[in-house]
Design an enzyme around this catalytic site. Structure first.
Site, PDB file in Angstrom:
ATOM      1  N   LYS A 197       4.019 -12.323  -4.208  1.00 44.12           N
ATOM      2  CA  LYS A 197       3.257 -12.479  -2.892  1.00 44.12           C
ATOM      3  C   LYS A 197       1.790 -13.155  -3.240  1.00 44.12           C
ATOM      4  O   LYS A 197       1.309 -14.008  -2.423  1.00 44.12           O
ATOM      5  CB  LYS A 197       2.779 -11.147  -2.287  1.00 44.12           C
ATOM      6  CG  LYS A 197       4.129 -10.547  -1.596  1.00 44.12           C
ATOM      7  CD  LYS A 197       3.505  -9.206  -0.719  1.00 44.12           C
ATOM      8  CE  LYS A 197       4.861  -8.830   0.127  1.00 44.12           C
ATOM      9  NZ  LYS A 197       4.340  -7.606   1.132  1.00 44.12           N
ATOM     10  N   ASP A 223       2.349  -8.970   7.349  1.00 46.78           N
ATOM     11  CA  ASP A 223       2.155  -7.328   6.804  1.00 46.78           C
ATOM     12  C   ASP A 223       1.119  -6.760   7.697  1.00 46.78           C
ATOM     13  O   ASP A 223       1.598  -5.687   8.484  1.00 46.78           O
ATOM     14  CB  ASP A 223       1.909  -7.100   5.473  1.00 46.78           C
ATOM     15  CG  ASP A 223       3.241  -7.246   4.529  1.00 46.78           C
ATOM     16  OD1 ASP A 223       4.261  -7.170   5.019  1.00 46.78           O
ATOM     17  OD2 ASP A 223       2.970  -7.407   3.346  1.00 46.78           O
TER      18      ASP A 223
HETATM   19  P1  NDP Z   1      -1.113  -1.899  -4.708  1.00 49.32           P
HETATM   20  O1  NDP Z   1      -0.622  -1.579  -5.988  1.00 49.32           O
HETATM   21  O2  NDP Z   1      -1.765  -3.338  -4.302  1.00 49.32           O
HETATM   22  O3  NDP Z   1      -1.994  -0.661  -4.382  1.00 49.32           O
HETATM   23  C1  NDP Z   1      -1.890   0.645  -4.619  1.00 49.32           C
HETATM   24  C2  NDP Z   1      -2.827   1.433  -3.806  1.00 49.32           C
HETATM   25  O4  NDP Z   1      -2.444   2.806  -4.122  1.00 49.32           O
HETATM   26  C3  NDP Z   1      -4.153   1.340  -4.519  1.00 49.32           C
HETATM   27  O5  NDP Z   1      -5.223   1.783  -3.414  1.00 49.32           O
HETATM   28  C4  NDP Z   1      -4.234   2.690  -5.617  1.00 49.32           C
HETATM   29  O6  NDP Z   1      -5.582   3.050  -6.198  1.00 49.32           O
HETATM   30  C5  NDP Z   1      -3.450   3.666  -4.821  1.00 49.32           C
HETATM   31  N1  NDP Z   1      -2.769   4.639  -5.718  1.00 49.32           N
HETATM   32  C6  NDP Z   1      -1.705   4.402  -6.800  1.00 49.32           C
HETATM   33  N2  NDP Z   1      -1.530   5.072  -7.377  1.00 49.32           N
HETATM   34  C7  NDP Z   1      -2.187   6.456  -6.971  1.00 49.32           C
HETATM   35  C8  NDP Z   1      -2.569   7.638  -7.507  1.00 49.32           C
HETATM   36  N3  NDP Z   1      -1.589   8.482  -8.321  1.00 49.32           N
HETATM   37  N4  NDP Z   1      -3.246   8.491  -6.769  1.00 49.32           N
HETATM   38  C9  NDP Z   1      -4.270   7.792  -5.720  1.00 49.32           C
HETATM   39  N5  NDP Z   1      -4.240   6.751  -5.521  1.00 49.32           N
HETATM   40  C10 NDP Z   1      -3.185   5.736  -5.982  1.00 49.32           C
HETATM   41  O7  NDP Z   1       0.236  -1.502  -3.780  1.00 49.32           O
HETATM   42  P2  NDP Z   1       0.339  -2.191  -2.254  1.00 49.32           P
HETATM   43  O8  NDP Z   1      -0.772  -1.990  -1.492  1.00 49.32           O
HETATM   44  O9  NDP Z   1       1.134  -3.367  -2.160  1.00 49.32           O
HETATM   45  O10 NDP Z   1       1.361  -1.029  -1.530  1.00 49.32           O
HETATM   46  C11 NDP Z   1       1.209   0.344  -1.397  1.00 49.32           C
HETATM   47  C12 NDP Z   1       2.303   0.866  -0.761  1.00 49.32           C
HETATM   48  O11 NDP Z   1       2.624   0.229   0.567  1.00 49.32           O
HETATM   49  C13 NDP Z   1       3.899   0.900  -1.460  1.00 49.32           C
HETATM   50  O12 NDP Z   1       4.274   2.017  -1.541  1.00 49.32           O
HETATM   51  C14 NDP Z   1       4.626   0.045  -0.463  1.00 49.32           C
HETATM   52  O13 NDP Z   1       5.993   0.592  -0.612  1.00 49.32           O
HETATM   53  C15 NDP Z   1       3.993   0.200   0.718  1.00 49.32           C
HETATM   54  N6  NDP Z   1       4.343  -1.010   1.696  1.00 49.32           N
HETATM   55  C16 NDP Z   1       4.873  -0.924   2.990  1.00 49.32           C
HETATM   56  C17 NDP Z   1       5.063  -1.879   3.644  1.00 49.32           C
HETATM   57  C18 NDP Z   1       5.931  -1.897   4.924  1.00 49.32           C
HETATM   58  O14 NDP Z   1       6.355  -2.882   5.452  1.00 49.32           O
HETATM   59  N7  NDP Z   1       6.094  -0.771   5.550  1.00 49.32           N
HETATM   60  C19 NDP Z   1       4.650  -3.315   3.273  1.00 49.32           C
HETATM   61  C20 NDP Z   1       3.738  -3.253   1.870  1.00 49.32           C
HETATM   62  C21 NDP Z   1       3.886  -2.187   1.266  1.00 49.32           C
HETATM   63  P3  NDP Z   1      -6.462   2.350  -7.200  1.00 49.32           P
HETATM   64  O15 NDP Z   1      -7.143   1.274  -6.462  1.00 49.32           O
HETATM   65  O16 NDP Z   1      -7.352   3.608  -7.445  1.00 49.32           O
HETATM   66  O17 NDP Z   1      -5.541   2.278  -8.282  1.00 49.32           O
END
Ligand code: NDP
Length: 274
Positions: free
Chosen positions: A66, A102
């Site tokens: 992306k 999105d």
């Molecule tokens: P990113 O990797 O960009 O961001 C991940 C986020 O999750 C960050 O805020 C990160 O926090 C947090 N995180 C990850 N692990 C943990 C943990 N163990 N505890 C607390 N916080 C955590 O991912 P995306 O934003 O691209 O995607 C996130 C979710 O959104 C995915 O599950 C994906 O499946 C879903 N999604 C759904 C869509 C839909 O159409 N319904 C479209 C796009 C995504 P930190 O900054 O601290 O690392």
């Protein structure tokens, strides 16, 4: 002449986009097909050349391409620039224009629920999805947005960029009952039985959304439902981001409610999660 649409990603075999778009093409009598193509990061540039060469009418881009796709486009619209990520491309007379549907997809899904744009809304997470959603919520007129995240610095940066407030996780947990709408955008709950924050102080009157759609019901949504909240999962966002892409390609607004039902069934559910 038949038109061709594609989704590229790595992996890609799990994608539900071909099912969704082919269903809509058929329903609207459009002579077109939508196919998944496995593209590894090192093949991305070549894939873009092929799209032009083959005259592909439009394509979707999913993980992990992306962001890497941005320099390969001829033009970028505001949504993709804000998000610094592209999920939809339209081939406009040989020029590839990138969009990101999105965030607006999520907002459309949320607005089918009784939400008040002036009441406090909490976004949990500050990753790519949170970024698109926060910008789209602001554009849609949500005026009281707070962002919290495990890594507070990222919440602060996103809040600064979108004109929102940032809150450390412990304060968000303690004040959870103050938020009329709560949007869970982290990947927590995707593969493990865990919560992104403590939900002890959640009241019963909030609308609670999780953008994860597989599983249909994350531990976060289960907990919110048990507290009596109105919950929505990520199927609505997925279907609406696809619908906005479909509109850009064809000018037709497809039936999202029917598709939410069909995708829910495909994922093992038997009713829309309301
Ligand atoms: P990113 O990797 O960009 O961001 C991940 C986020 O999750 C960050 O805020 C990160 O926090 C947090 N995180 C990850 N692990 C943990 C943990 N163990 N505890 C607390 N916080 C955590 O991912 P995306 O934003 O691209 O995607 C996130 C979710 O959104 C995915 O599950 C994906 O499946 C879903 N999604 C759904 C869509 C839909 O159409 N319904 C479209 C796009 C995504 P930190 O900054 O601290 O690392």
């Amino acid at each position: 002449m038949k038109k061709w649409y594609v989704v590229i990603g790595d992996p890609i075999s799990h994608s539900l986009s071909p099912f969704m778009h082919d269903h809509w093409f058929e329903k609207h009598g459009i002579d077109a097909s939508y196919i998944p193509v496995h593209v590894e990061p090192k093949q991305l540039e070549q894939a873009f050349h092929s799209m032009k060469l083959l005259g592909i009418s439009g394509f979707n881009i999913t993980l992990p391409h992306k962001q890497a796709a941005i320099p390969l486009l001829d033009e970028l619209d505001e949504t993709a620039r804000d998000m610094n990520a592209v999920n939809t491309v339209a081939n406009e007379n040989g020029r590839l224009k990138g969009f990101n549907t999105d965030g607006d997809g999520f907002v459309r899904s949320l607005l089918s629920y009784p939400v008040d744009k002036d009441r406090a809304l909490l976004v949990i997470g500050a990753g790519g999805a949170a970024r698109g959603i926060s910008f789209a919520l602001s554009r849609a007129g949500f005026s009281n947005i707070t962002i919290t995240n495990r890594t507070f610095r990222r919440a602060q940066e996103l809040a600064d960029e979108t004109g929102s407030k940032a809150m450390v996780l412990a304060d968000a947990e303690a004040n959870l009952s103050e938020f009329a709408t709560i949007v869970q955008t982290t990947s927590v709950g995707l593969t493990e039985e865990a919560l992104p924050l403590s939900m002890t102080h959640l009241g019963s009157g909030s609308v609670v959304a999780d953008i994860i759609y597989n599983p249909l019901e994350t531990p976060f949504l289960k907990e919110a439902k048990a507290k009596g909240c109105l919950v929505l999962n990520g199927v609505g966002m997925f279907v609406n981001q696809g619908a906005i892409a479909f509109e850009k390609w064809t000018g037709i607004r497809p039936d999202t409610e029917e598709m939410i039902q069909l995708i829910t069934e495909k994922l093992g559910g038997n009713h829309v999660n309301r």
